[in-house]
Design an enzyme around this catalytic site. Structure first.
Site, short mmCIF file in Angstrom:
data_model
loop_
_atom_site.label_atom_id
_atom_site.label_comp_id
_atom_site.label_asym_id
_atom_site.label_seq_id
_atom_site.Cartn_x
_atom_site.Cartn_y
_atom_site.Cartn_z
N LYS A 110 -10.53 -7.47 -9.42
CA LYS A 110 -11.17 -7.46 -10.74
C LYS A 110 -12.19 -8.58 -10.77
CE LYS A 110 -10.86 -5.13 -14.64
NZ LYS A 110 -10.49 -3.70 -14.75
P1 NAD Z 1 -16.86 -0.56 -23.44
O1 NAD Z 1 -17.45 -1.90 -23.42
O2 NAD Z 1 -17.69 0.63 -23.09
O3 NAD Z 1 -16.26 -0.27 -24.91
C1 NAD Z 1 -15.34 -1.12 -25.52
C2 NAD Z 1 -15.12 -0.68 -26.98
O4 NAD Z 1 -14.10 -1.50 -27.55
C3 NAD Z 1 -16.34 -0.85 -27.85
O5 NAD Z 1 -16.39 0.21 -28.81
C4 NAD Z 1 -16.09 -2.17 -28.57
O6 NAD Z 1 -16.75 -2.26 -29.82
C5 NAD Z 1 -14.59 -2.11 -28.75
N1 NAD Z 1 -13.96 -3.42 -28.91
C6 NAD Z 1 -14.21 -4.56 -28.24
N2 NAD Z 1 -13.44 -5.55 -28.69
C7 NAD Z 1 -12.67 -5.02 -29.68
C8 NAD Z 1 -11.67 -5.55 -30.53
N3 NAD Z 1 -11.28 -6.82 -30.46
N4 NAD Z 1 -11.10 -4.70 -31.44
C9 NAD Z 1 -11.47 -3.41 -31.53
N5 NAD Z 1 -12.42 -2.85 -30.73
C10 NAD Z 1 -13.01 -3.66 -29.83
O7 NAD Z 1 -15.56 -0.63 -22.52
P2 NAD Z 1 -14.79 0.56 -21.81
O8 NAD Z 1 -15.34 0.75 -20.46
O9 NAD Z 1 -14.70 1.72 -22.76
O10 NAD Z 1 -13.34 -0.09 -21.61
C11 NAD Z 1 -12.39 -0.13 -22.67
C12 NAD Z 1 -11.00 -0.47 -22.10
O11 NAD Z 1 -10.65 0.52 -21.13
C13 NAD Z 1 -10.91 -1.81 -21.39
O12 NAD Z 1 -9.63 -2.35 -21.62
C14 NAD Z 1 -11.05 -1.45 -19.94
O13 NAD Z 1 -10.43 -2.40 -19.09
C15 NAD Z 1 -10.32 -0.13 -19.90
N6 NAD Z 1 -10.70 0.74 -18.78
C16 NAD Z 1 -11.99 1.13 -18.59
C17 NAD Z 1 -12.31 1.98 -17.54
C18 NAD Z 1 -13.71 2.50 -17.32
O14 NAD Z 1 -13.88 3.37 -16.46
N7 NAD Z 1 -14.71 2.05 -18.06
C19 NAD Z 1 -11.30 2.41 -16.66
C20 NAD Z 1 -9.98 2.00 -16.89
C21 NAD Z 1 -9.70 1.18 -17.96
#
Ligand code: NAD
Length: 420
Positions: A110
């Site tokens: 990571k």
């Molecule tokens: P992103 O940055 O595209 O979106 C994040 C979203 O969460 C946004 O809408 C943001 O406004 C919201 N957010 C941020 N802080 C917040 C808070 N304190 N309270 C409420 N909402 C909040 O990120 P993403 O890629 O969608 O990732 C989201 C989660 O999924 C993360 O935990 C990430 O580790 C996990 N994840 C992502 C992927 C991927 O392929 N992108 C894969 C596995 C896991």
């Protein structure tokens, strides 16, 4: 190393406690268990960036490789104000279990930079990304460690990383990152993969419970890559998305929200907040509103000892990494709530990243329909194995998923032995 103070963080304490609990259940050899508690290597870098104001700011970044027993390492890059060494290490460890659970030939890694990407211009983010890539260049490579997008990063971030790495090699190296734009060697279906995987997991969960997914009332926290794709697909498949939240707050409509229009509103205003025809709710309250399925798809530790009693959903599908604390996990389990754990539920992203990496190494690209059907096959197979193992061992889905993931990493360590 991971027990030393500089690594301390809530998520790492949780992740280590999970490992210890599962190691005992698996009767792991103590020396293998001990080795799994440590990251193989961790790099801390400072990243000076010339800001638009003319001042220079210095950011702190990390890249951590947890285990290389199964192959090169794989894991996302996150830009967030709360990033710290312990959190990145915990997320790298979770990636090891996730890749092993899904049968991918990767160890876990990571990366992260402590910053607020929403407060930075595109130029500032580009400079941050390029300098960060240059600083960690010895840690990454197509057969060493392959970053991907995560919280606060996207396809554009990956394109800058790939370009920076390629410039140092004197040739184009698409395999150094996944989640790139299609035009530079990205994969069809990668952007949608994590959200799509959540939907497949939910279909299987409902089937196993003898229920229909169609018609269920769903709340989604986080409307970024993961949350918005899951919401859109579930809405299209006939579910009612009654609440959605992001970093600014939430919106609620018990009759269901038109997700296509909500996406247009969020693209225009930068948030779901203020979407016409919905009631405003706070982010905390949204999680406790009545629904059948809750999808936390934002940040860690959102379901905790103080709110777990008031969660109304019967199924929690963990889109985010580590959204449920161990205390909340125990409360939800006692209340009969089915929690589909992060390492299974959000694994669609790394599965299609693997497909992208394989396609890039072969310079041969597959159709989106092939990607989608292979993703579905892997998600259904993994879900079924975890569900059956949970039934057989009388444990919850998280324990069953961790048992399989950790067992495989441990077996690889045993097979390889200890160098020298
Ligand atoms: P992103 O940055 O595209 O979106 C994040 C979203 O969460 C946004 O809408 C943001 O406004 C919201 N957010 C941020 N802080 C917040 C808070 N304190 N309270 C409420 N909402 C909040 O990120 P993403 O890629 O969608 O990732 C989201 C989660 O999924 C993360 O935990 C990430 O580790 C996990 N994840 C992502 C992927 C991927 O392929 N992108 C894969 C596995 C896991």
């Amino acid at each position: 190393m991971t027990n030393t103070p500089e690594f301390d963080s809530e998520l790492l304490r949780t992740t280590l406690a999970q490992l210890d609990r599962v190691a005992e259940r698996l009767h792991l050899e103590p020396d293998i268990h001990l080795r799994l508690r440590y990251a193989r290597r961790a790099l801390v870098v400072s990243i000076p960036v010339l800001m638009d104001s003319g001042r220079t700011e210095v950011f702190t970044g990390y890249r951590v490789h947890h285990s290389t027993a199964l192959g090169p390492t794989k894991g996302g890059l996150r830009y967030d104000a709360d990033v710290n060494l312990g959190e990145v290490t915990a997320l790298a460890m979770l990636m090891s279990w996730k890749c092993a659970l899904m049968g991918l030939p990767y160890g876990g890694a990571k990366g992260g930079v402590r910053c607020n990407p929403r407060a930075m211009s595109a130029r500032e983010r580009e400079h941050l990304t390029r300098r960060y890539t240059a600083e960690i260049i010895l840690m990454i490579g197509p057969d060493i460690d392959i970053p991907a997008p995560d919280l606060g990063t996207d396809e554009q971030t990956m394109a800058w990383m790939m370009d920076t790495y390629s410039m140092t090699q004197g040739k184009s190296v698409p395999g150094v990152v996944t989640g790139k734009p299609l035009i530079v060697g990205g994969s069809a279906g990668r952007r949608e993969a994590t959200g799509r995987g959540i939907v497949y997991a939910l279909y299987q969960a409902c089937k196993s419970l003898g229920q229909e997914l169609k018609g269920k009332k769903i709340v989604v926290q986080g409307f970024g890559n993961v949350g918005s794709v899951a919401a859109r697909m579930l809405w299209r498949d006939g579910c009612s998305i009654v609440g959605v939240g992001d970093f600014r707050g939430g919106v609620w409509n018990p009759q269901g929200i038109d997700i296509r229009q909500l996406q247009a509103h969020a693209a225009e205003t930068g948030s779901v907040v203020g979407f016409p025809g919905t009631e405003p709710v706070s982010g905390a309250e949204l999680l406790e509103r009545p629904c059948d399925v809750l999808i936390p798809a934002a940040v860690a530790s959102q379901l905790h000892a103080e709110n777990a009693d008031r969660i109304k959903a019967q199924i929690v599908a963990e889109g985010a990494n580590g959204p449920t604390t161990p205390e909340a996990d125990a409360i939800l389990r006692d209340r009969g709530v089915v929690v589909i754990p992060d390492i299974l539920c959000n694994a669609g992203g790394v599965v299609v990243s693997y497909f992208e990496w394989v396609q890039g190494l072969q310079y041969y690209f597959w159709k989106e329909s092939e990607i989608t059907s292979r993703l579905q096959e892997l998600m259904v197979r993994a879900f079924t194995r975890v569900w059956n193992a949970a039934q057989k061992n009388g444990v919850d889905l998280r324990t069953a998923a961790l048992m399989e993931g950790i067992r495989r990493v441990a077996d690889a360590h045993v097979a390889r032995g200890l160098y020298p």
